[in-house]
Design a protein around this motif. Structure first.
Motif, PDB file in Angstrom:
ATOM      1  N   LEU A   5     -10.349   1.563 -18.343  1.00 59.08           N
ATOM      2  CA  LEU A   5     -10.533   0.552 -17.316  1.00 59.08           C
ATOM      3  C   LEU A   5     -11.511   1.106 -16.286  1.00 59.08           C
ATOM      4  O   LEU A   5     -11.409   2.261 -15.885  1.00 59.08           O
ATOM      5  CB  LEU A   5      -9.193   0.219 -16.649  1.00 59.08           C
ATOM      6  N   SER A   6     -12.438   0.282 -15.883  1.00 59.76           N
ATOM      7  CA  SER A   6     -13.399   0.656 -14.857  1.00 59.76           C
ATOM      8  C   SER A   6     -13.078  -0.134 -13.595  1.00 59.76           C
ATOM      9  O   SER A   6     -13.218  -1.356 -13.567  1.00 59.76           O
ATOM     10  CB  SER A   6     -14.819   0.354 -15.340  1.00 59.76           C
ATOM     11  N   CYS A   7     -12.643   0.568 -12.569  1.00 58.39           N
ATOM     12  CA  CYS A   7     -12.306  -0.087 -11.295  1.00 58.39           C
ATOM     13  C   CYS A   7     -13.600  -0.420 -10.552  1.00 58.39           C
ATOM     14  O   CYS A   7     -14.567   0.355 -10.608  1.00 58.39           O
ATOM     15  CB  CYS A   7     -11.442   0.863 -10.471  1.00 58.39           C
ATOM     16  N   PRO A   8     -13.643  -1.532  -9.846  1.00 57.34           N
ATOM     17  CA  PRO A   8     -14.844  -1.876  -9.070  1.00 57.34           C
ATOM     18  C   PRO A   8     -15.246  -0.808  -8.043  1.00 57.34           C
ATOM     19  O   PRO A   8     -16.406  -0.748  -7.651  1.00 57.34           O
ATOM     20  CB  PRO A   8     -14.460  -3.183  -8.374  1.00 57.34           C
ATOM     21  N   CYS A   9     -14.310   0.065  -7.653  1.00 58.94           N
ATOM     22  CA  CYS A   9     -14.647   1.111  -6.678  1.00 58.94           C
ATOM     23  C   CYS A   9     -15.429   2.249  -7.322  1.00 58.94           C
ATOM     24  O   CYS A   9     -15.898   3.148  -6.626  1.00 58.94           O
ATOM     25  CB  CYS A   9     -13.381   1.660  -6.022  1.00 58.94           C
ATOM     26  N   THR A  25      -3.355   3.304 -13.810  1.00 64.73           N
ATOM     27  CA  THR A  25      -4.027   2.280 -13.007  1.00 64.73           C
ATOM     28  C   THR A  25      -3.167   1.885 -11.813  1.00 64.73           C
ATOM     29  O   THR A  25      -3.673   1.754 -10.693  1.00 64.73           O
ATOM     30  CB  THR A  25      -4.353   1.046 -13.870  1.00 64.73           C
ATOM     31  N   GLN A  26      -1.876   1.709 -12.022  1.00 59.17           N
ATOM     32  CA  GLN A  26      -0.992   1.358 -10.913  1.00 59.17           C
ATOM     33  C   GLN A  26      -0.940   2.480  -9.882  1.00 59.17           C
ATOM     34  O   GLN A  26      -0.908   2.218  -8.678  1.00 59.17           O
ATOM     35  CB  GLN A  26       0.389   0.988 -11.435  1.00 59.17           C
ATOM     36  N   ALA A  27      -0.964   3.734 -10.322  1.00 61.79           N
ATOM     37  CA  ALA A  27      -0.996   4.868  -9.392  1.00 61.79           C
ATOM     38  C   ALA A  27      -2.306   4.870  -8.603  1.00 61.79           C
ATOM     39  O   ALA A  27      -2.310   5.114  -7.388  1.00 61.79           O
ATOM     40  CB  ALA A  27      -0.821   6.178 -10.154  1.00 61.79           C
ATOM     41  N   HIS A  28      -3.421   4.596  -9.283  1.00 58.74           N
ATOM     42  CA  HIS A  28      -4.729   4.525  -8.610  1.00 58.74           C
ATOM     43  C   HIS A  28      -4.716   3.408  -7.563  1.00 58.74           C
ATOM     44  O   HIS A  28      -5.161   3.616  -6.429  1.00 58.74           O
ATOM     45  CB  HIS A  28      -5.843   4.278  -9.638  1.00 58.74           C
ATOM     46  N   ALA A  30      -2.154   2.105  -5.990  1.00 62.45           N
ATOM     47  CA  ALA A  30      -1.258   2.459  -4.883  1.00 62.45           C
ATOM     48  C   ALA A  30      -1.929   3.445  -3.932  1.00 62.45           C
ATOM     49  O   ALA A  30      -1.774   3.345  -2.709  1.00 62.45           O
ATOM     50  CB  ALA A  30       0.042   3.035  -5.427  1.00 62.45           C
ATOM     51  N   GLU A  31      -2.686   4.387  -4.497  1.00 65.98           N
ATOM     52  CA  GLU A  31      -3.323   5.414  -3.674  1.00 65.98           C
ATOM     53  C   GLU A  31      -4.593   4.924  -2.993  1.00 65.98           C
ATOM     54  O   GLU A  31      -4.799   5.147  -1.797  1.00 65.98           O
ATOM     55  CB  GLU A  31      -3.667   6.626  -4.541  1.00 65.98           C
ATOM     56  N   LYS A  32      -5.456   4.258  -3.732  1.00 67.63           N
ATOM     57  CA  LYS A  32      -6.779   3.895  -3.216  1.00 67.63           C
ATOM     58  C   LYS A  32      -6.896   2.462  -2.707  1.00 67.63           C
ATOM     59  O   LYS A  32      -7.789   2.156  -1.926  1.00 67.63           O
ATOM     60  CB  LYS A  32      -7.839   4.093  -4.321  1.00 67.63           C
ATOM     61  N   HIS A  33      -6.024   1.577  -3.187  1.00 68.41           N
ATOM     62  CA  HIS A  33      -6.121   0.160  -2.830  1.00 68.41           C
ATOM     63  C   HIS A  33      -4.740  -0.415  -2.498  1.00 68.41           C
ATOM     64  O   HIS A  33      -4.257  -1.313  -3.196  1.00 68.41           O
ATOM     65  CB  HIS A  33      -6.745  -0.636  -3.984  1.00 68.41           C
ATOM     66  N   PRO A  34      -4.081   0.105  -1.456  1.00 70.27           N
ATOM     67  CA  PRO A  34      -2.744  -0.393  -1.116  1.00 70.27           C
ATOM     68  C   PRO A  34      -2.750  -1.913  -0.918  1.00 70.27           C
ATOM     69  O   PRO A  34      -3.690  -2.467  -0.362  1.00 70.27           O
ATOM     70  CB  PRO A  34      -2.419   0.317   0.197  1.00 70.27           C
ATOM     71  N   GLY A  35      -1.714  -2.549  -1.439  1.00 67.15           N
ATOM     72  CA  GLY A  35      -1.605  -3.993  -1.313  1.00 67.15           C
ATOM     73  C   GLY A  35      -2.194  -4.756  -2.477  1.00 67.15           C
ATOM     74  O   GLY A  35      -2.027  -5.960  -2.581  1.00 67.15           O
ATOM     75  N   HIS A  36      -2.922  -4.069  -3.341  1.00 68.50           N
ATOM     76  CA  HIS A  36      -3.488  -4.704  -4.535  1.00 68.50           C
ATOM     77  C   HIS A  36      -2.616  -4.335  -5.728  1.00 68.50           C
ATOM     78  O   HIS A  36      -2.835  -3.329  -6.384  1.00 68.50           O
ATOM     79  CB  HIS A  36      -4.929  -4.244  -4.776  1.00 68.50           C
ATOM     80  N   ASP A  37      -1.615  -5.140  -5.958  1.00 71.28           N
ATOM     81  CA  ASP A  37      -0.687  -4.894  -7.055  1.00 71.28           C
ATOM     82  C   ASP A  37      -1.043  -5.781  -8.234  1.00 71.28           C
ATOM     83  O   ASP A  37      -1.226  -6.988  -8.076  1.00 71.28           O
ATOM     84  CB  ASP A  37       0.750  -5.184  -6.614  1.00 71.28           C
TER      85      ASP A  37
END
Length: 48
Positions: A5-9, A25-28, A30-37
């Motif tokens: 998966l390639s994240c837009p960031c 991905t869920q860990a990423h 939670a760490e880098k994009h809180p609120g984006h579940d």
């Protein structure tokens, strides 16, 4: 089986299998994009 998966960031996430990819991905998120579940299905829809 989708394992990448390639994240837009710019982060590139690779899992050993789909379960591992979803977990990483869920860990990423939670760490880098809180609120984006995202659900497992949403993550796998974006993965390849």
């Amino acid at each position: 089986m989708k394992r990448r998966l390639s994240c837009p960031c710019g982060e590139f996430i690779v899992g050993e299998d789909e379960d591992d990819l979803v977990e990483k991905t869920q860990a990423h998120l939670a760490e880098k994009h809180p609120g984006h579940d995202y659900t497992r299905d949403q993550i796998l829809f974006l993965a390849y």
